[in-house]
Design an enzyme around this catalytic site. Sequence first.
Site, PDB file in Angstrom:
ATOM      1  N   ALA A 107     -44.175   8.532  45.652  1.00  0.00           N
ATOM      2  CA  ALA A 107     -45.092   8.661  46.788  1.00  0.00           C
ATOM      3  C   ALA A 107     -46.472   8.116  46.428  1.00  0.00           C
ATOM      4  O   ALA A 107     -46.997   8.388  45.354  1.00  0.00           O
ATOM      5  CB  ALA A 107     -45.211  10.121  47.208  1.00  0.00           C
ATOM      6  N   ASP A 108     -47.038   7.352  47.350  1.00  0.00           N
ATOM      7  CA  ASP A 108     -48.429   6.928  47.199  1.00  0.00           C
ATOM      8  C   ASP A 108     -49.285   7.817  48.105  1.00  0.00           C
ATOM      9  O   ASP A 108     -48.778   8.785  48.687  1.00  0.00           O
ATOM     10  CB  ASP A 108     -48.593   5.443  47.525  1.00  0.00           C
ATOM     11  N   SER A 109     -50.568   7.509  48.235  1.00  0.00           N
ATOM     12  CA  SER A 109     -51.458   8.364  49.018  1.00  0.00           C
ATOM     13  C   SER A 109     -51.054   8.402  50.498  1.00  0.00           C
ATOM     14  O   SER A 109     -51.145   9.451  51.143  1.00  0.00           O
ATOM     15  CB  SER A 109     -52.906   7.915  48.866  1.00  0.00           C
TER      16      SER A 109
END
Length: 138
Positions: free
Chosen positions: A92-94
């Site tokens: 997951a990224d931001s």
Amino acid sequence: MATVSATSATFGVSLKPCFKNNQVTGGASTLKMVTAGWTKNVFPSLRNTRFIVCSAAKPETVQKVCEIVKKQLALSDEIELTPESKFAALGADSLDTVEIVMGLEEEFGISVEEESSQNITTVQEAADLIEKLVHKKA
């Protein structure tokens, strides 16, 4: 250095701990960890004392968070999530984290402040925050 520590104590309605698989379980609230310590042989002050209290979310809440995380990150059913699963380790990224938080808000009917959402990095942190917000709402 003096240290006081306790881990995983759960109290049900009768306030009696219930043990299962070497863990304290069963009941509405869980005391996950309590730690206190100081380095001098005097009464502790706020400057040199560490006291942490964490509450663990209900297993149902953790399970729902896992389902939402899997859905938002398009993870296969073979991937098993635990409360300690980190969003970043799952890829997951931001933006993914924001979408996870939005999914949690929709599912639980809560509103998560931006400051709080930036501190969510694991399934357990998300579940604990949900429990806190749902309890406040009620």
